[in-house]
Design a protein around this motif. Structure first.
Motif, PDB file in Angstrom:
ATOM      1  N   VAL A 178     -38.092 -19.642  33.312  1.00 16.80           N
ATOM      2  CA  VAL A 178     -39.134 -18.691  32.468  1.00 16.80           C
ATOM      3  C   VAL A 178     -39.999 -18.151  33.309  1.00 16.80           C
ATOM      4  O   VAL A 178     -40.413 -18.870  34.355  1.00 16.80           O
ATOM      5  N   HIS A 179     -40.154 -16.735  33.695  1.00 16.85           N
ATOM      6  CA  HIS A 179     -41.139 -16.252  34.330  1.00 16.85           C
ATOM      7  C   HIS A 179     -41.995 -15.289  33.635  1.00 16.85           C
ATOM      8  O   HIS A 179     -41.620 -14.207  32.719  1.00 16.85           O
ATOM      9  N   VAL A 180     -43.279 -15.415  33.784  1.00 16.25           N
ATOM     10  CA  VAL A 180     -44.337 -14.459  33.143  1.00 16.25           C
ATOM     11  C   VAL A 180     -45.089 -13.718  34.080  1.00 16.25           C
ATOM     12  O   VAL A 180     -45.468 -14.285  35.012  1.00 16.25           O
ATOM     13  N   ASP A 181     -45.312 -12.346  33.765  1.00 11.37           N
ATOM     14  CA  ASP A 181     -45.978 -11.555  34.670  1.00 11.37           C
ATOM     15  C   ASP A 181     -47.216 -11.029  33.746  1.00 11.37           C
ATOM     16  O   ASP A 181     -47.038 -10.363  32.610  1.00 11.37           O
ATOM     17  N   PHE A 182     -48.497 -11.621  33.965  1.00 10.28           N
ATOM     18  CA  PHE A 182     -49.663 -11.363  33.326  1.00 10.28           C
ATOM     19  C   PHE A 182     -50.081  -9.817  33.720  1.00 10.28           C
ATOM     20  O   PHE A 182     -50.633  -9.613  34.939  1.00 10.28           O
ATOM     21  N   HIS A 183     -50.432  -9.000  32.743  1.00 14.96           N
ATOM     22  CA  HIS A 183     -50.944  -7.444  33.076  1.00 14.96           C
ATOM     23  C   HIS A 183     -51.991  -7.257  32.252  1.00 14.96           C
ATOM     24  O   HIS A 183     -52.288  -8.006  31.229  1.00 14.96           O
ATOM     25  N   GLU A 184     -52.566  -6.080  32.283  1.00 18.19           N
ATOM     26  CA  GLU A 184     -53.697  -5.352  31.575  1.00 18.19           C
ATOM     27  C   GLU A 184     -53.186  -3.912  31.362  1.00 18.19           C
ATOM     28  O   GLU A 184     -52.703  -3.247  32.342  1.00 18.19           O
ATOM     29  N   GLN A 185     -53.666  -3.291  30.132  1.00 20.25           N
ATOM     30  CA  GLN A 185     -53.372  -2.085  29.798  1.00 20.25           C
ATOM     31  C   GLN A 185     -54.541  -1.325  29.433  1.00 20.25           C
ATOM     32  O   GLN A 185     -55.585  -1.937  29.702  1.00 20.25           O
ATOM     33  N   GLY A 186     -54.543  -0.305  28.674  1.00 18.06           N
ATOM     34  CA  GLY A 186     -55.824   0.437  28.353  1.00 18.06           C
ATOM     35  C   GLY A 186     -56.885  -0.210  27.248  1.00 18.06           C
ATOM     36  O   GLY A 186     -56.525  -1.183  26.602  1.00 18.06           O
ATOM     37  N   ILE A 187     -58.217   0.137  27.296  1.00 15.99           N
ATOM     38  CA  ILE A 187     -58.924  -0.795  26.719  1.00 15.99           C
ATOM     39  C   ILE A 187     -58.746  -0.617  25.090  1.00 15.99           C
ATOM     40  O   ILE A 187     -59.593  -1.295  24.508  1.00 15.99           O
ATOM     41  N   ASN A 188     -58.139   0.413  24.606  1.00 19.51           N
ATOM     42  CA  ASN A 188     -57.920   0.487  23.282  1.00 19.51           C
ATOM     43  C   ASN A 188     -56.776  -0.252  22.709  1.00 19.51           C
ATOM     44  O   ASN A 188     -56.265   0.150  21.512  1.00 19.51           O
ATOM     45  N   GLU A 189     -55.975  -0.617  23.568  1.00 14.83           N
ATOM     46  CA  GLU A 189     -54.677  -1.438  23.191  1.00 14.83           C
ATOM     47  C   GLU A 189     -54.980  -3.060  23.059  1.00 14.83           C
ATOM     48  O   GLU A 189     -55.756  -3.328  23.812  1.00 14.83           O
ATOM     49  N   PRO A 190     -54.503  -3.279  21.765  1.00 11.13           N
ATOM     50  CA  PRO A 190     -54.296  -4.853  21.495  1.00 11.13           C
ATOM     51  C   PRO A 190     -53.499  -5.290  22.467  1.00 11.13           C
ATOM     52  O   PRO A 190     -52.826  -5.025  23.396  1.00 11.13           O
ATOM     53  N   TYR A 191     -53.303  -6.791  22.366  1.00 11.02           N
ATOM     54  CA  TYR A 191     -52.228  -7.699  23.244  1.00 11.02           C
ATOM     55  C   TYR A 191     -50.745  -7.114  22.861  1.00 11.02           C
ATOM     56  O   TYR A 191     -50.449  -7.125  21.746  1.00 11.02           O
ATOM     57  N   TYR A 192     -50.010  -7.207  23.973  1.00 11.93           N
ATOM     58  CA  TYR A 192     -48.623  -7.134  24.121  1.00 11.93           C
ATOM     59  C   TYR A 192     -48.204  -8.416  24.567  1.00 11.93           C
ATOM     60  O   TYR A 192     -48.608  -8.634  25.605  1.00 11.93           O
ATOM     61  N   PHE A 193     -47.039  -8.612  23.810  1.00  9.11           N
ATOM     62  CA  PHE A 193     -46.055  -9.766  24.274  1.00  9.11           C
ATOM     63  C   PHE A 193     -44.692  -9.764  23.955  1.00  9.11           C
ATOM     64  O   PHE A 193     -44.519  -8.770  22.854  1.00  9.11           O
ATOM     65  N   ALA A 194     -43.712 -10.612  24.314  1.00 11.66           N
ATOM     66  CA  ALA A 194     -42.248 -10.317  24.165  1.00 11.66           C
ATOM     67  C   ALA A 194     -42.234 -10.535  22.449  1.00 11.66           C
ATOM     68  O   ALA A 194     -42.952 -11.263  21.915  1.00 11.66           O
ATOM     69  N   PRO A 195     -41.042 -10.203  21.977  1.00 11.23           N
ATOM     70  CA  PRO A 195     -39.725  -9.532  22.627  1.00 11.23           C
ATOM     71  C   PRO A 195     -40.133  -7.972  23.099  1.00 11.23           C
ATOM     72  O   PRO A 195     -40.941  -7.364  22.657  1.00 11.23           O
ATOM     73  N   ALA A 196     -39.342  -7.639  24.308  1.00  5.19           N
ATOM     74  CA  ALA A 196     -39.512  -6.517  24.992  1.00  5.19           C
ATOM     75  C   ALA A 196     -38.782  -5.230  23.862  1.00  5.19           C
ATOM     76  O   ALA A 196     -38.265  -5.446  23.088  1.00  5.19           O
ATOM     77  N   ALA A 197     -39.099  -4.044  24.520  1.00  4.35           N
ATOM     78  CA  ALA A 197     -38.738  -3.049  23.677  1.00  4.35           C
ATOM     79  C   ALA A 197     -37.134  -2.549  24.397  1.00  4.35           C
ATOM     80  O   ALA A 197     -36.910  -2.987  25.600  1.00  4.35           O
ATOM     81  N   GLU A 198     -36.460  -1.961  23.514  1.00  3.41           N
ATOM     82  CA  GLU A 198     -35.168  -1.258  24.028  1.00  3.41           C
ATOM     83  C   GLU A 198     -35.320   0.071  25.166  1.00  3.41           C
ATOM     84  O   GLU A 198     -36.654   0.507  24.951  1.00  3.41           O
ATOM     85  N   PRO A 199     -34.649   0.304  26.205  1.00  6.74           N
ATOM     86  CA  PRO A 199     -33.428  -0.202  26.391  1.00  6.74           C
ATOM     87  C   PRO A 199     -33.708  -1.636  27.135  1.00  6.74           C
ATOM     88  O   PRO A 199     -34.296  -1.881  28.085  1.00  6.74           O
ATOM     89  N   PHE A 200     -32.698  -2.703  26.795  1.00  9.05           N
ATOM     90  CA  PHE A 200     -32.401  -3.746  27.372  1.00  9.05           C
ATOM     91  C   PHE A 200     -30.992  -3.400  28.397  1.00  9.05           C
ATOM     92  O   PHE A 200     -30.148  -2.880  27.921  1.00  9.05           O
TER      93      PHE A 200
END
Length: 837
Positions: free
Chosen positions: A235-257
């Motif tokens: 398992v590998h997790v890469d921790f990031h941040e996005q814009g101030i108006n975005e809530p938290y994002y986590f898996a599962p990922a979006a298409e395309p896989f």
């Protein structure tokens, strides 16, 4: 016996409690509540060291390298006492699962595949320096694992990298700490929420390390991969941040896989996401999944591990460099650093929990991943320029991907040059990369001619195939091509005393050789026309070092020989200046290479990433001096001190005002050269005195009308028709122009966007598109309409100097190896009448 067991359990429990009591919390150690200040890198590492010293039986801390600015790179191995004691055995057993298919036949590892039920989880924090909450979270995660979550460590080894990008992090943290108000100001217009150029996101050379996993151009990546490939986590997790108006994002990922991603990898991503959701729901925290962040482009911190068999995931917390210690977002919520790091800590612990609960399944599915029998292409055969092949070998070695030489003289299959079935004649210098090796799925990802897309809306580029990127001929074969181990490279012979020495010119190896000669004050010539000396023909661009030109160099022959040996650069001795087929060595068509003085614009208006690519190219690849000029100082800069000025991708509307544009034109007319890259061309397109013009769509009115009739919900998807997301095209090349010396009459270019420029009416169209066939990647139908007969690289003369246009950026992320020589040619060969300082 039962009493003894009970006593041992009591003692063990007491020992664990005592060990936990020895650990200071991050707040106690730092002297402030975690999240109320940003911690500098050295403070974070000091905390990890203190924990490792307090519980050495559960934490092993090691340094795996240093950054360009000499900050240490660290990994903490966190587990139970028994696991830490057997850490090396756990690592070796895990690698047996990677090499299970070939271990007995190759002798890579002894023994049967391992049946271990220990899960290996790697947590990577702060790859983007100004997404700084995650490093704070790494300290709290370490503390909670050792105090509140000991049970999870019985069957997991957690590897924590507290800061993948210490240089970028400290650039941000130091700026913020010296800028912020006390107490912090939540008004987003406050200076503490607006970073100056270049920001803390990239590393020292302003590279985005989250796009560098495969290309491994940066020292941080290179040193990390050496350890990563020794562990190969589940398992590998890469921790990031996005814009101030975005809530938290986590898996599962979006298409395309990507198509190699297994059903288990997809399913377990969902299971992990549901586990995170349980904790977020309990607190009423907002989150989203399955949007934006796909799993296609291979050079991310989620895709690279995924393609290496792991559960690779990106977690994104709202905040980023704008958020500081606290900021008021559009919903009226004050987003704090405390909140941000708490969310990251929660998902980190939840990830370890899911790995612990599913350790046995993780191991068994991990082992299955490395069975590559179902891959369509069994062998990829590449041939061509020896230096380019060697560059490709260097890349493959970074990922422990093996390669051999073909024993066949002709191979058949998919021909990259034509985009259809064909054949290729090869010799023993060609390379064969088989897919029936442990990293076979990554081989497929990197070499496949055209990546299959399940969705055209992607987060990054859609084409990167290595044969195109390295400028090599290639065949993808559905049957395994016979091969053997690589032959050893022959050493160079010492040079004899001669009239002169000729070097080929067709690779970056040749460019580095030239740069070193110039730095050591050698006089070097290049030929604008092919010539033949004795029976050997030398092509355009060939370098000539004559004894007569270099009488000023003491022990010239021994120094030249040493440089040639250091660069593995073969030289051909010539014993007369008289050529069998002209030009002769003294011809006006064989010119001296000027020792160019080069400047580049940096600062506001320039793309920090584009500037960083060029800066890194000169300092770490070409090894030739470069002077950076801040755009704020351009008006007062004396350009007469330079021969070449490079404009990175950027917006120069404020810099190139009327006065500065006049100044630039005057300098060029006197003999200077401007090299404009990507968006920098817009500063000259359509302007008075320039022949450069943007090419609009052929049917703009209809396109706009169709957009207005598109339903709101479909507008984003419909807009993809106007995009080119990193697609590969075959450009025509005028290889008689000095900018194209070393190239054939075609060049596979990586087009990153839909901007298109008409062919120059006057000047030189060095490389251009007259065929809109997409060889790899995605290009929308509207974008394709305007690409026919458009400029890729060109030169426009103005007085004694030149404006050189690079529409497609050949230094993009530094991985498109085959384009780099165009830039070197533009600097040293184009319009060589330009004055020397």
């Amino acid at each position: 016996m039962q009493k003894l067991v009970l006593v041992l359990l009591v003692l063990f429990g007491s020992f664990s409690l005592t060990s936990a009591q020895n650990i200071k919390s991050p707040s106690d150690f730092l002297g402030y509540e975690i999240g109320t200040q940003f911690s500098r890198h050295h403070q974070v590492i000091d905390y990890f060291k203190s924990v490792a010293n307090a519980v050495p039986n559960q934490v092993k801390l090691e340094t795996y390298g240093k950054t360009n600015e000499r900050r240490g790179l660290y990994l903490a191995y966190v587990s139970s006492e028994a696991n830490i004691e057997n850490l090396e055995t756990i690592r070796e057993n895990n690698l047996k699962n990677v090499y299970a298919e070939r271990s007995r036949s190759t002798g890579l590892l002894d023994g049967e595949p391992s049946s271990t039920d220990i899960a290996i989880v790697w947590l990577s924090y702060n790859v983007h320096g100004n997404e700084a909450s995650s490093t704070e979270a790494s300290m709290l995660t370490l503390y909670k694992l050792l105090t509140e979550q000991q049970d999870l460590l019985k069957n997991t080894v957690v590897i924590i990298d507290p800061s993948v990008n210490p240089d970028g992090r400290d650039r941000y943290v130091n700026w913020y700490n010296e800028t912020k108000s006390t107490a912090y100001d939540i008004d987003r217009q406050a200076s503490e929420h607006n970073e100056p150029w270049p920001g803390g996101r990239p590393n020292h050379y302003l590279f985005d390390l989250n796009r560098d996993w495969v290309w491994a151009t940066q020292v941080e990546t290179q040193q990390r991969l050496a350890v990563y490939n020794k562990w190969m986590p589940h398992v590998h997790v890469d921790f990031h941040e996005q814009g101030i108006n975005e809530p938290y994002y986590f898996a599962p990922a979006a298409e395309p896989f990507h198509e190699i991603i297994t059903d288990w990898q997809r399913d377990f991503q969902t299971q992990i996401g549901q586990n995170h959701a349980k904790y977020f729901d309990a607190e009423g925290w907002l989150f989203f999944t399955r949007e934006r962040f796909d799993l296609l482009y291979p050079s991310y911190g989620d895709t690279y591990p995924t393609f290496m068999g792991a559960m690779g995931m990106t977690y994104e917390q709202g905040g980023h460099g704008m958020a500081g210690l606290g900021i008021l977002n559009d919903e009226g919520h004050v987003l704090t650093l405390v909140e941000r790091l708490t969310h990251h800590t929660t998902t980190g612990i939840s990830t370890v929990e899911m790995a612990s609960k599913n350790a046995k399944k993780l191991n068994s599915e991990f082992r299955k991943f490395f069975n590559n029998s179902n891959l369509n292409y069994k062998s990829y055969v590449v041939s061509g320029n020896e230096d380019k092949l060697n560059s490709l070998k260097v890349l493959l070695n970074k990922h422990d991907i093996s390669f051999e030489n073909p024993t066949s003289t002709k191979v058949s299959g998919f021909d990259y040059a034509t985009g259809q079935q064909g054949s290729l004649s090869v010799d023993g210098s060609a390379m064969v990369v088989h897919s029936d090796q442990p990293k076979g799925k990554m081989v497929k990802v990197l070499f496949e001619p055209n990546t299959m897309l399940s969705d055209s809306l992607t987060y990054d580029i859609t084409a990167w195939s290595l044969p195109y990127a390295y400028g090599l001929d290639a065949i993808a074969s559905t049957s395994k091509v016979s091969s053997n181990k690589l032959a050893e490279r022959k050493s160079l012979q010492k040079l004899n005393d001669a009239y002169g020495y000729v070097s080929k010119w067709n690779s970056m190896g040749d460019a580095k050789f030239l740069a070193e000669l110039l730095k050591q004050d050698f006089k070097v010539r290049f030929t604008e026309k092919p010539f033949t000396s004795k029976v050997q023909k030398f092509e355009r661009g060939s370098l000539i070092i004559t004894k007569g030109d270099n009488k000023h160099i003491e022990k010239m022959l021994s120094k030249l020989n040493a440089i040639a040996q250091d660069h593995s650069q073969p030289l051909t001795e010539i014993y007369t200046g008289f050529s069998q087929i002209t030009p002769d060595i003294g011809s006006p068509d064989i010119k001296l290479v000027n020792k160019q003085k080069i400047a580049i614009l940096s600062g506001n208006g320039t793309s920090s990433l584009s500037y960083g690519e060029i800066w890194h190219f000169f300092e770490q690849q070409l090894y030739y001096p470069l002077t950076s000029i801040n755009t704020d100082d351009f008006g007062k800069t004396n350009l007469d001190k330079y021969n070449v000025l490079i404009l990175p991708n950027g917006y120069y509307g404020d810099v190139l005002n009327d006065d500065n544009m006049t100044k630039l034109k005057t300098w060029v007319s006197a003999g200077g050269k401007v090299i404009a890259i990507d968006g920098a061309l817009r500063s000259f397109a359509g302007k008075e005195g320039f022949n450069l013009n943007l090419k609009p769509s052929e049917d703009v009115d209809n396109v706009e009308k169709n957009k207005n009739l598109t339903a709101y919900a479909n507008r984003e998807r419909e807009s993809s028709n106007d995009f080119i997301t990193g697609a590969i095209f075959n450009a025509k090349v005028d290889h008689t122009h000095p900018m194209a010396f070393g190239y054939d009459d075609n060049y596979f270019t990586l087009k990153l966007g839909s901007s298109a420029y008409r062919l120059l009416d006057s000047g030189y169209n060095v490389a251009y598109l007259n065929d809109t066939k997409v060889y790899s990647g995605f290009a929308g139908k509207n974008a394709l309409q305007k690409l026919d007969d458009t400029l890729i690289f060109g030169e426009e003369r103005m007085g004694n100097g030149s404006f050189i246009y690079l529409v497609d950026n050949p230094l993009f992320r530094s991985f498109w190896e085959n384009g780099k020589l165009f830039l070197v040619n533009a600097i040293f060969f184009v319009n060589n009448n330009a004055y020397e300082l």
